[in-house]
Write a protein that holds these residues in place. Sequence first.
Motif, mmCIF file in Angstrom:
data_model
loop_
_atom_site.group_PDB
_atom_site.id
_atom_site.type_symbol
_atom_site.label_atom_id
_atom_site.label_comp_id
_atom_site.label_asym_id
_atom_site.label_seq_id
_atom_site.Cartn_x
_atom_site.Cartn_y
_atom_site.Cartn_z
ATOM 1 N N TYR A 176 0.816 -1.217 0.000
ATOM 2 C CA TYR A 176 0.000 0.000 0.000
ATOM 3 C C TYR A 176 0.851 1.270 0.000
ATOM 4 O O TYR A 176 0.551 2.254 0.674
ATOM 5 C CB TYR A 176 -0.966 0.001 1.195
ATOM 6 C CG TYR A 176 -1.722 -1.294 1.340
ATOM 7 C CD1 TYR A 176 -2.572 -1.749 0.334
ATOM 8 C CD2 TYR A 176 -1.549 -2.088 2.469
ATOM 9 C CE1 TYR A 176 -3.236 -2.960 0.450
ATOM 10 C CE2 TYR A 176 -2.218 -3.302 2.597
ATOM 11 C CZ TYR A 176 -3.059 -3.736 1.585
ATOM 12 O OH TYR A 176 -3.718 -4.933 1.700
ATOM 13 N N GLY A 177 1.933 1.212 -0.763
ATOM 14 C CA GLY A 177 2.753 2.399 -0.961
ATOM 15 C C GLY A 177 3.594 2.812 0.221
ATOM 16 O O GLY A 177 4.042 3.972 0.299
ATOM 17 N N LEU A 178 3.869 1.886 1.152
ATOM 18 C CA LEU A 178 4.674 2.228 2.325
ATOM 19 C C LEU A 178 6.122 2.490 1.939
ATOM 20 O O LEU A 178 6.752 1.695 1.238
ATOM 21 C CB LEU A 178 4.627 1.090 3.345
ATOM 22 C CG LEU A 178 5.602 1.213 4.523
ATOM 23 C CD1 LEU A 178 5.210 2.369 5.431
ATOM 24 C CD2 LEU A 178 5.680 -0.093 5.306
ATOM 25 N N LEU A 179 6.663 3.592 2.424
ATOM 26 C CA LEU A 179 8.083 3.900 2.305
ATOM 27 C C LEU A 179 8.504 4.631 3.572
ATOM 28 O O LEU A 179 7.899 5.638 3.953
ATOM 29 C CB LEU A 179 8.366 4.755 1.077
ATOM 30 C CG LEU A 179 9.854 5.041 0.792
ATOM 31 C CD1 LEU A 179 10.621 3.734 0.560
ATOM 32 C CD2 LEU A 179 10.001 5.959 -0.414
ATOM 33 N N TYR A 180 9.539 4.099 4.220
ATOM 34 C CA TYR A 180 9.971 4.642 5.506
ATOM 35 C C TYR A 180 11.494 4.704 5.528
ATOM 36 O O TYR A 180 12.164 3.698 5.296
ATOM 37 C CB TYR A 180 9.466 3.750 6.642
ATOM 38 C CG TYR A 180 9.949 4.144 8.023
ATOM 39 C CD1 TYR A 180 9.531 5.325 8.622
ATOM 40 C CD2 TYR A 180 10.809 3.313 8.742
ATOM 41 C CE1 TYR A 180 9.962 5.676 9.887
ATOM 42 C CE2 TYR A 180 11.243 3.649 10.013
ATOM 43 C CZ TYR A 180 10.810 4.832 10.581
ATOM 44 O OH TYR A 180 11.244 5.167 11.841
#
Length: 688
Positions: free
Chosen positions: A176-180
Motif C-alpha cells: 500500500y505504498g509504504l516507504l519509511y
Amino acid sequence: MLKKSALTTLFIFAVLASNARQPVDSVQMLRPVTIQGYFGSQPALTLPSSVSVITRNDLQAQQPYSMVPALNAVPGVRMEERSPGSYRLSIRGSLLRSPFGIRNVKIYMDDFILTDAGGNTYLGSVDAEGVGGLEILKGPEASVFGANTGGVMLIHTKTGSRDSSHIRAGITGGAYGLLYQKASLYQKRKNGDISISEAWQRSDGYRDNSAMRRNYIHVAPSLSYSAGARLKALILYSDMDYRTPGGLTESQLKENPRAARPATAVTPGAEEQKAGIRNRTLLTGLGHELRFNDRLRNVTAVTYSNTAFKNPFITNYEVRNENSIGLRTYFELTSREASVRPWKIQLGYEGQHSGADISNYGNRRGLRDTIQAADDLSTNQKFFFIHMSANLSPALLMEIAGSYNFYNYRYSNIAPVASGPYRRTFDNEMMPRIAFSYLLHPDVAIRVSASRGYSPPTIAEVRASDNVINTSLDAESGWQYEAGIRLSLFHNRVYWDGVVFNFNLNDAIVRRLSQSGNEFFQTAGRTRQNGFESQFLAWLIPPRETGFFRALRFSNSYTLSAFYFRDYISGEDNFSGNRLTGVPRHMVVTSMNFRFPAGLSLNSQHSYSSRAPLNDAGTVYSGEYHLVQLKAEWSQKRMKSAFFSAFLGLDNILSQNYSLGNDLNAFGGRYFNPAPVANFFAGINVNF
C-alpha cells in the motif's frame, strides 16, 4: 484458547525447572527487569506499582515504523490505528473519551511534558526511531504525574548504549505504498552525549482517502558541566499530514472494505471533502539536575510546545493554534548509605499553561469556507506532589505518595458573536496513594496498593466538533485497589507479573454524536472496572554461541477486563449494567523470538482480541480476531564495527477481517474502520 495458553505456560515452567541445575554462565548474561524513569533505576521485582517496560529490542523485533505491535503486547494497554497516522491509546479502558488522539493518559519524553495542560497528547508526532524505550504506569497509581485516571507513559529518547557511539540508518518499503526512511546518531563524549534521530514516512493506505506523510526530527543533547551538575535539552519537530477515511456501516464494510465513508443525501463523503489531519508540532525543553551531595539532588525541566492543527472534516474545517509551557521540578533526599532501613523522598511541583485559538469554517472540498465559530481557550493546571519509599524491614517496602491538584479553564467567544471572557474553576483535588511490597523469597514479591485518580475534561471535550463550549462536564475521579505478585526465577530466565485490580470511576465522560455527525461529550455516571493482567517472559534457551537455536525467548500477556457502567442514564435510555464501550473482555498476545546461526532471527507474534461493544447500548459488537505477524531478519558484521541487516515482515498472515480502532457510538451505524488484510514490509539497516 485460554486453557491452551495455561498448558503452554506450565510446560515452559517444567522445561525450565528441569534445566535449573545446568551451568549458568550464559544465563547470568540475562539481566533482571529494571525501571529507569520512576525516580531513578530500581528493580521491577520489588516495585509496589504496576509498571511495564518496553525495551529498544522489543521495538526492533516488530515493524520498524510503528510502536503499535509492541505496545499492544503489554497487558492492559491497547493502541489503535484506524488508518496510517491516526492513533489512539488506552490503558485499562481509558479509550472511552477518545474519538481520536490521546486523552486521560499523561505522556513525558525524558523529563519533558508531551501532554498539554488541556489534557491532549499528539503521540503521532513521535516516530518509533526516536524512542529508546518505554515505561507504562497503569491506572491512577501515577499520582506524582498529576491528573489522570488512565495512567502515564514515559518515553526515553536515548537509542544507544551510554558506553558507545553509533550511526544508524535504514529504509523500509511495503504494501500500500509504504516507504519509511530513518537515521540516527548517538555520540558519547567525556562530559555528555547527544542523540539525533530523523525519519520520513509515507503510505497510500489500505483504504481510499487514507494516505499519510510524516517528517520527523529530534535532538537530545546532555552535558555534565561540573561534578554533580548536568544539563540536557530536547528539540522535536514533526510535520504530519494524513487523510481520514471515516467509518463504514456493516453493509458498506461487506460491499467494499477499502472504501472511504461515502456521501449521503445530506452530507458529502470523506474523499470528496478531503477529510484529514495536518499537524505541525514543535516541542522544546531544557532540563537541569544538580546533586548538592550524596543525599540531596534537584531535577528541573522546562517545556514549551506549539502545535498548528488543521482538520478538514465532513461538516466543517477546524483550525487550531496551540501553545503550551510547563515546569516540573522536585528535590530528592535519600537516607545515609549505611542506613539499615534505607528510604528516599521526593517533593516537587508541576505547572502548565496552554492556550488554543480554535476556529471552524465551512469545508468546501478541502478548502476553508465561511467562518462558523471561533473561540479562544486557555487552561491552567498545577499540582504539588510528594513521594516517599522506605524499607520498613529487609523484606518490606512501603511507598506513600500524593498530589494536590488545581485546574481551571477560560474561554472567550470570538465568532459569530463576541462575548466573554468566562472562567470555570474545578475543585482542588487530592490524589493519595499507599502501597506495600513484600519479598517472600529472593525471587518472589507480592504487592498491594490503593490510589485515587482524578481527571478533568480536556479542551477537546469542552469544545468538541459541535462548536459549543460545554461547561457542564465534571471531572472524573475514583479509587483503585490492586494486588499483585512478581516472580524472577532460574537466574532471571523467567519473569512473571500478575495483578488483579478494582477501579470504581465516578462521573465518567463519554462521547456522543448528534444526528448531523458532530460529536459532543456528556457525563455518564459511574463505572465498575475489575480486571486481571498477566505478563510472562521466559528464555527457553538463553543466548549462547553454539547450537542450531542460539536463543529462544517466549512471552505472553493476558488481559481480562470486566468493565461495566454502574449508573448511566442518557435521556430516556438506561445503560446501567452494560459493558464499557470499546473494551474487549479478553486480550491475549503471545510472542516467540528465535535466534539461529549466521545472524538469522525470527520473531512471531499472535494477538487475540475478543469482541467489544461499539455503542453504549451494547447492541452492536466488533468481531473477535486473531492477528498473526512475522518478522525474519539476517544480520552480519562487516569490517571492524559495521553491521548490516536485511529483514522481511508479514502482517495479518491469516488475512483476518478486523478493525484496529472502531468509531464508538457512531451515528448512522458507521462503526467500522477495516484494517489491511495480509500485507508485507521489507528493508535494510546499517549500523556503524
